[in-house]
Write a protein that holds these residues in place. Structure first.
Motif, PDB file in Angstrom:
ATOM      1  N   THR A 424       0.849  -1.190   0.000  1.00  0.00           N
ATOM      2  CA  THR A 424       0.000   0.000   0.000  1.00  0.00           C
ATOM      3  C   THR A 424       0.885   1.241   0.000  1.00  0.00           C
ATOM      4  O   THR A 424       1.916   1.272   0.667  1.00  0.00           O
ATOM      5  N   HIS A 425       0.481   2.248  -0.759  1.00  0.00           N
ATOM      6  CA  HIS A 425       1.236   3.512  -0.797  1.00  0.00           C
ATOM      7  C   HIS A 425       0.299   4.689  -0.542  1.00  0.00           C
ATOM      8  O   HIS A 425      -0.706   4.823  -1.236  1.00  0.00           O
ATOM      9  N   CYS A 469       4.916   9.071  -2.797  1.00  0.00           N
ATOM     10  CA  CYS A 469       4.457   8.167  -1.755  1.00  0.00           C
ATOM     11  C   CYS A 469       4.911   8.747  -0.422  1.00  0.00           C
ATOM     12  O   CYS A 469       6.050   9.184  -0.289  1.00  0.00           O
ATOM     13  N   ASN A 471       5.292   7.048   2.273  1.00  0.00           N
ATOM     14  CA  ASN A 471       6.259   6.192   2.971  1.00  0.00           C
ATOM     15  C   ASN A 471       7.605   6.835   2.654  1.00  0.00           C
ATOM     16  O   ASN A 471       8.043   6.857   1.498  1.00  0.00           O
ATOM     17  N   HIS A 474      10.137   4.894   0.686  1.00  0.00           N
ATOM     18  CA  HIS A 474       9.807   4.767  -0.735  1.00  0.00           C
ATOM     19  C   HIS A 474      10.094   6.073  -1.473  1.00  0.00           C
ATOM     20  O   HIS A 474      10.655   6.072  -2.569  1.00  0.00           O
ATOM     21  N   MET A 479      10.146   7.045  -5.247  1.00  0.00           N
ATOM     22  CA  MET A 479       8.718   7.008  -5.576  1.00  0.00           C
ATOM     23  C   MET A 479       8.115   8.410  -5.490  1.00  0.00           C
ATOM     24  O   MET A 479       7.334   8.750  -4.602  1.00  0.00           O
TER      25      MET A 479
END
Ligand code: C2O
Ligand code: CU
Length: 487
Positions: A424-425, A469, A471, A474, A479
């Protein structure tokens, strides 16, 4: 200088890296504390809210464990920055960290020069430098701020930003701010060590992202978020406290409390519940929703939820349980309105076992909908990556190597977001609020494994904006993509 070069390298040679380096060497060779300013002045009659912040190394007591870390002032979360919608904020950051830093005002539709993204909107703020962020905060709501350099968010560098509504209906007696976090810094490693280990454990990286659509995690994980995180944390915190020595909120039975809940974690989605209570969610990411009563809800990294609760009589646990993580326990705060024993650190309120709301299912309040109109431009955002090698990207490459998305001022832009990974992002867009197909306004939205979601936004805030993202590992591994306004 080493750090800038390293970050530029990590981001794959961003075009303006050389310009940043040049600008930075100018400032570091001159005065000890030069002051850079992000924008011009307030308009006549506009209320000005000023605040100073110092980012510095500190030792923090998390309620037992004491950790060396970096924070704004001497606590994590740092001091609340608070203003009323329409105010002009002037916040001076004094960087006393042994590293470059910046501040990003997460969720605020501000002028691009105050957005705090080195390499896109400003030069990094070097050690010993001050930087003045100046912006108007147009929309009320619950926000937060954090650095946009490396994985500094995963230290103690985060704090709430609350923009009050001049037309606030105010149907509550008191307000409590809860900041959730996952904590590793100073417990034997730093977030930089964690990132280095993720990269090392992932083995050699390859150029390009071909064949890297699915990550290396085994299995599907739990519903609905699959394999939710990459990092094993020893502690989970609410307002900087471990659950064995929790932050305690005092109230009276029958009081209506507005909760402002912010997930400042770097790698953890939480399920939030208040034992013995139902909560009515009123806002997400600053924008009003059709009030929705829930027993528990998910909150992804970078998301915010406001909820109103009517307090019962006793002592109650407010629990944030890390989704899909089996070590490190949970985060907890206490709500005390009467007598009773404090719940154990591992208490499991029954609300956690009931139905859990996913934020994107909320319905927008009529005051928050994006007016419907035809889409002028479309673009795809394809989220890709893998654990082995540890690399994450958008549209086929990591940030700096991928092609920016472009938009013209005034357009309605539709972004077709597809998560092509088994994780999940939380996708976050700077400088704008987008609408989900239901009309729900968000600036950060969770995309489950293999989920697709069209989102729409009005291109009404010119500049160069990050989409990434939330996170932070990430994001730092690539990302992220730029959304650039073009003529
Ligand atoms: Cu809180 Cu670029 O993000
Ligand atoms: Cu991600």
């Amino acid at each position: 200088m080493t750090r800038i070069a390293r970050r530029t390298a990590l981001f794959g040679g961003l075009g303006i890296g050389a310009a940043i380096l040049a600008a930075c060497s100018d400032t570091t060779t001159s005065a000890s504390s030069s002051v850079a300013v992000s924008t011009p002045s307030p308009t006549p009659g506009q209320r000005v809210v000023e605040q100073s912040l110092v980012a510095r190394p500190v030792s923090l007591d998390l309620g037992g464990p004491t950790v060396p870390t970096w924070a704004y002032g001497d606590s994590a979360p740092g001091p609340v920055v608070r203003a009323t919608a329409g105010d002009f904020l002037r916040v001076t950051l004094d960087n006393q960290l042994p590293a470059d830093t910046s501040i990003h005002w997460h969720g605020i539709r501000l002028n691009n020069r105050a957005d705090g993204v080195p390499g896109m909107t400003q030069d990094p703020i070097a050690t010993g430098q001050k930087y003045v962020y100046e912006f108007t905060a147009p929309d009320p709501g619950t926000y937060f701020f954090h650095p946009h350099v490396g994985v500094q968010l995963d230290r103690g560098l985060y704090a709430p930003l609350v923009i009050d509504d001049p037309a606030e209906p105010g149907a509550y007696d008191d307000e409590w701010i809860l900041v959730l976090d996952d904590w590793v810094d100073g417990t034997g490693s730093t977030p930089d060590d964690v990132l280095a280990k993720l990269i090392a454990d992932g083995g050699p990286t390859t150029r390009g992202m071909g064949g890297m659509d699915h990550d290396g995690h085994g299995g599907q994980g739990e519903q609905p978020w699959g394999d939710a995180g990459d990092v094993t944390y020893p502690h989970f915190l609410i307002n900087g406290r471990v659950p064995s020595a929790p932050h305690a909120f005092a109230g009276k039975p029958g009081q209506r409390i507005r909760l402002r809940i912010i997930n400042a974690a770097s790698d953890t989605i939480f399920t939030v519940a208040l034992g013995g209570h139902r909560m009515t969610i009123t806002h997400t990411d600053g924008f009003a929703v059709v009030p929705q009563e829930v027993g528990a809800f998910y909150i992804g990294m970078g998301e915010r939820y406001d909820a109103v609760v009517t307090l019962g009589d006793g002592v109650f646990p407010l629990v944030a349980r890390p989704f899909g993580k089996t070590s490190g326990g949970q985060a907890m705060a206490l709500v005390k309105t009467g007598s009773g024993a404090a719940p154990a650190a591992d208490v499991s309120p029954s609300e956690l076992a009931g139905q859990v709301l996913t934020g994107s299912e909320l319905k927008p309040h009529e005051s928050s909908t994006l007016p419907s109109r035809a889409v002028d431009a479309k673009a795809n955002l394809t989220l890709q990556g893998s654990m082995r090698p540890y690399q994450w990207g958008i549209n086929g490459a990591r940030f700096g190597e991928n092609e920016p998305v472009t938009v013209k001022a005034g357009e309605r832009l539709r972004l077709d977001v597809t998560n092509m990974t088994m994780m999940t992002h939380p996708l976050h867009l700077h400088g704008h609020t987008f609408a989900l197909p239901s009309g729900l306004r968000k600036d950060t939205v969770l995309l489950a494994p293999m989920q697709s979601m069209p989102i729409e936004l009005d291109a009404d805030n010119a500049g160069s904006w990050a989409v990434h993202c939330h996170n932070i590992y990430h994001a730092e591994a690539g990302m992220m993509i730029a959304l650039n306004y073009v003529d």
